[in-house]
Design a protein around this motif. Structure first.
Motif, PDB file in Angstrom:
ATOM      1  N   ASP A  64      27.662  45.295  78.288  1.00 13.28           N
ATOM      2  CA  ASP A  64      27.306  45.064  77.087  1.00 13.28           C
ATOM      3  C   ASP A  64      28.070  45.731  75.806  1.00 13.28           C
ATOM      4  O   ASP A  64      28.910  46.608  76.219  1.00 13.28           O
ATOM      5  CB  ASP A  64      25.775  45.343  76.862  1.00 13.28           C
ATOM      6  N   ARG A  68      22.532  48.209  73.554  1.00  9.43           N
ATOM      7  CA  ARG A  68      21.304  47.561  74.107  1.00  9.43           C
ATOM      8  C   ARG A  68      20.709  48.738  75.450  1.00  9.43           C
ATOM      9  O   ARG A  68      19.629  48.723  75.695  1.00  9.43           O
ATOM     10  CB  ARG A  68      21.277  46.157  74.797  1.00  9.43           C
ATOM     11  N   GLY A  74      16.310  47.074  79.719  1.00 10.11           N
ATOM     12  CA  GLY A  74      15.922  45.579  79.288  1.00 10.11           C
ATOM     13  C   GLY A  74      14.709  45.357  80.335  1.00 10.11           C
ATOM     14  O   GLY A  74      13.531  44.837  79.601  1.00 10.11           O
ATOM     15  N   ALA A 100      19.001  39.325  73.194  1.00 10.56           N
ATOM     16  CA  ALA A 100      20.267  40.230  73.737  1.00 10.56           C
ATOM     17  C   ALA A 100      21.486  39.347  73.641  1.00 10.56           C
ATOM     18  O   ALA A 100      22.515  39.861  73.237  1.00 10.56           O
ATOM     19  CB  ALA A 100      19.618  40.852  74.931  1.00 10.56           C
ATOM     20  N   GLU A 104      24.959  39.981  71.560  1.00 12.03           N
ATOM     21  CA  GLU A 104      26.039  40.349  72.153  1.00 12.03           C
ATOM     22  C   GLU A 104      27.075  39.265  71.534  1.00 12.03           C
ATOM     23  O   GLU A 104      28.147  39.577  71.620  1.00 12.03           O
ATOM     24  CB  GLU A 104      25.696  39.890  73.620  1.00 12.03           C
TER      25      GLU A 104
END
Ligand code: SF4
Length: 203
Positions: A64, A68, A74, A100, A104
């Motif tokens: 990523d 994040r 997550g 997310a 991204e």
């Protein structure tokens, strides 16, 4: 147009990748599914996606962009979202994964993003469309929607031809428990029917 495609699994990716390529998009895949339980299942789906991507010459974006904290973080976010949004589990799950993906896509300079979840008749397509647009607006990147549920059968066929593993529950622990409950309910129903016909239930 460069499109970042959130991939829930390899089988669903097959037809969705072809759909967006058919529209002239340059597609890259990205897997962010911290909801999947247990860890071995998540790893198995990841390996299957990697195999499908290799067969389709689909580049997979790794890792990523650093904000994040990866899938471990997550999972904590997923569980927290469920605790706060009791009864709206799947919406919370979509928000996490699509949010997310939008972040991204924006961080890596993609023009748009979408998700393979759009091919599944078991998902709430209207909620995916709404949430995709919302998170897209938040991050300044376009969400590409398409109702692809009509191609689900083809994706199953493609997965069979490619010898890909196909899971039999959506992903989270709750969906695994619901599947077990449904199976137990069917088994009880069959046993009752046999008893009603004066037969012994099957062992
Ligand atoms: S059933 Fe599927 S979409 Fe709903 S919360 Fe579980 S993994 Fe997410």
């Amino acid at each position: 147009m460069r499109l970042l495609l959130h991939c829930c699994c390899g089988p669903c990716a097959t037809e969705v990748v072809d759909h967006f390529r058919g529209l002239g998009c340059e597609v890259a895949g990205w897997s962010f599914n911290p909801n999947i339980h247990p860890e071995e299942e998540r790893a198995r789906r990841q390996r299957t996606l990697a195999e499908a991507a290799r067969r389709m010459c689909l580049p997979l974006v790794e890792g990523d962009s650093g904000e994040r904290g990866g899938e471990e973080m997550g999972l904590a976010q997923f569980l927290l979202a469920l605790a706060r949004r009791e009864g709206r589990r799947c919406r919370a799950c979509y928000e996490l994964r699509l949010g997310a993906t939008a972040r991204e896509a924006a961080g890596r300079g993609f023009d748009a993003f979408s998700t393979t979840l759009l091919i599944s008749p078991y998902q709430d397509t209207s909620a995916l469309a709404k949430i995709g647009r919302q998170v897209g607006e938040r991050h300044g990147v376009e969400f590409r929607f398409a109702d692809l549920r009509g191609s689900y059968g083809e994706s199953i066929e493609r997965a069979r031809e490619m010898g890909l593993y196909r899971q039999n529950y959506c992903g989270c622990q709750f969906s695994a428990l619901e599947r077990a409950e449904r199976r137990a309910g069917r088994a009880i129903g069959k046993a009752r029917a046999r008893l009603a016909r004066g037969r012994e239930p099957e062992p």
